[in-house]
Design an enzyme around this catalytic site. Structure first.
Site, mmCIF file in Angstrom:
data_model
loop_
_atom_site.group_PDB
_atom_site.id
_atom_site.type_symbol
_atom_site.label_atom_id
_atom_site.label_comp_id
_atom_site.label_asym_id
_atom_site.label_seq_id
_atom_site.Cartn_x
_atom_site.Cartn_y
_atom_site.Cartn_z
ATOM 1 N N GLU A 72 42.974 79.162 46.715
ATOM 2 C CA GLU A 72 42.151 80.699 46.247
ATOM 3 C C GLU A 72 41.783 81.158 44.294
ATOM 4 O O GLU A 72 42.828 81.206 44.277
ATOM 5 C CB GLU A 72 42.118 81.610 47.176
ATOM 6 C CG GLU A 72 41.778 81.940 48.920
ATOM 7 C CD GLU A 72 42.607 82.382 49.674
ATOM 8 O OE1 GLU A 72 41.484 82.160 50.746
ATOM 9 O OE2 GLU A 72 43.382 83.813 49.034
ATOM 10 N N CYS A 79 46.120 91.440 45.032
ATOM 11 C CA CYS A 79 46.774 90.745 44.395
ATOM 12 C C CYS A 79 48.222 90.733 45.608
ATOM 13 O O CYS A 79 48.584 91.466 46.407
ATOM 14 C CB CYS A 79 48.131 91.881 43.458
ATOM 15 S SG CYS A 79 49.802 91.367 43.015
#
Length: 406
Positions: free
Chosen positions: A119, A375
């Site tokens: 990703e 994150c």
């Protein structure tokens, strides 16, 4: 390291299992090469002047052209030779998602078998656009609060697979280096530990910063590491990008629980390597220390005071106020995790202690969590070679079983 790569032999098979030679596998993927490598390829393999490599490099990274026939200022004879022995093979987009806050995530297939995918995330902000790039398929460091770690580890990404993420995003965004910049920063903070894939990452970062590539300044390319001390030292002699360190705890006892690598490279050694990095790279005046805040784990006031002391010691060692910068990251939950995000009150209290101690500390705004692009949430699709996925699933099943029994 900068020479042109030799692509390993790759074969496909018939339905009966017999190998078939692949013409594509024998071609040099030009995304593997930085400027020096491309110049050598043109000179040694094609018998061409090095400046021809510059023309092609701009077609690839400025105009996002992967078909040699569309490179109109390259002679027909050279285009024919390029077709025969080279290619521009970019990652295949499996899907892309848009977040309500403007964040964009791509799932990109890696390798010829397409079984693995990583990703990549683009985060727009006022006056800047940051691309979060992956360096490995999965990760072998097993940090307990990171979604990628639950996927196990398959392999390092090639240079082409790393810079290919930038190519895909920049092309989608209509980025024009030196003119219309949509992509202003790159952070090596995606899936994987960049310093465990040193050569490929450094070569890719070279293309990111090259005027014939994406033209980013050194300070706008950031490498984040969990703390491989010998490789931080090596990086200091081979690159001068911005350095970020995934710290997440102010003492060894706690950090060993969160970041197992700390058992090999404790905090005192890690901080010393950061000091050496800044001493060698005089253009860099600070290191960013990332600290993910987890409820009841590392977000207490005593942790903040410990962290402030550690950061002050770093500033004193460098004789520069602000040499240590702290990036506080609210934990982003993922399925099966045992951690929770700290409350907003505790996050602000933690930050205030650091600020009162004259430590530069900012709270990272959570972006893209509605598409699992924040994150610590990047997961991809990993054919695990470490059996960690199975262990993680067993842990979840055991936890669910206990909850049901209760």
């Amino acid at each position: 390291m900068n020479g042109f790569a030799v692509i390993p032999s790759v074969t496909t098979t018939t339905t009966s299992g017999e190998p078939i030679a692949s013409d594509v596998a024998r071609k040099q993927n030009l995304l593997e090469l930085d400027r020096e490598g491309l110049e050598r390829f043109f000179e040694d393999v094609l018998g061409e002047k090095r400046y021809r490599a510059h023309q092609v490099m701009k077609w690839i990274h400025h105009r996002y052209v992967a078909d040699f026939e569309q490179m109109t200022d390259v002679g027909k004879a050279l285009r024919t030779r390029l077709q025969a022995c080279a290619e521009v093979r970019v990652p295949r987009v499996v899907f892309d998602k848009h977040s309500a806050d403007g964040t964009h995530k791509w799932l990109l297939a890696m390798g010829t078998d397409r079984k693995n995918a990583i990703e990549t995330v683009y985060i727009p902000d006022k006056g800047r656009g940051t691309l979060c790039v992956s360096s490995q398929i999965g990760c072998g460091l097993n940090c307990t609060f990171c979604s990628t770690a639950t996927q196990g580890f398959n392999r390092n990404l090639t240079t082409a697979e790393i810079i290919g993420q930038v190519w895909v995003a920049a092309r989608h965004l209509g980025n024009v280096p030196h003119q219309r910049r949509r992509l202003t920063n790159v952070v090596m903070m995606g899936m994987g530990e960049p310093l465990m894939n040193f050569d490929n990452v450094v070569r890719a970062m070279s293309v990111m910063r090259d005027d014939l590539g994406y033209g980013l300044s050194n300070k706008r390319v950031t490498l984040s590491t969990s703390g491989l001390v010998p490789m931080i030292d090596r990086l200091s002699t081979e690159s001068d990008v911005s350095l970020a360190v995934s710290l997440h705890a102010p003492n060894d006892k706690l950090r060993e629980q969160l970041v197992p690598l700390n058992k090999k490279y404790p905090i005192v050694e890690l901080m010393a390597s950061c000091e050496r990095y800044l001493s060698v790279n005089r253009k860099r005046d600070s290191v960013t220390f990332e600290y993910t805040l987890m409820k009841g784990v590392n977000d207490k006031q005593e942790h903040a005071h410990e962290l402030a002391k550690l950061m002050r010691q770093f500033d004193c060692a460098m004789q520069v106020k602000g040499a240590a910068k702290v990036n506080l990251i609210p934990f982003n939950p993922f399925p099966g995790t045992c951690y929770e995000r700290s409350t907003e009150v505790d996050i602000r209290a933690f930050q205030k202690i650091l600020l009162d101690a004259q430590i530069l500390a900012m709270v990272r705004r959570t972006r893209g969590d509605d598409i699992d692009a924040a994150c610590g949430q990047l997961k991809g699709q990993v054919v695990d070679r470490t059996r960690r996925q199975a262990e993680f699933r067993r842990t979840i099943e055991d936890r669910v079983g206990r909850d049901v029994a209760a």
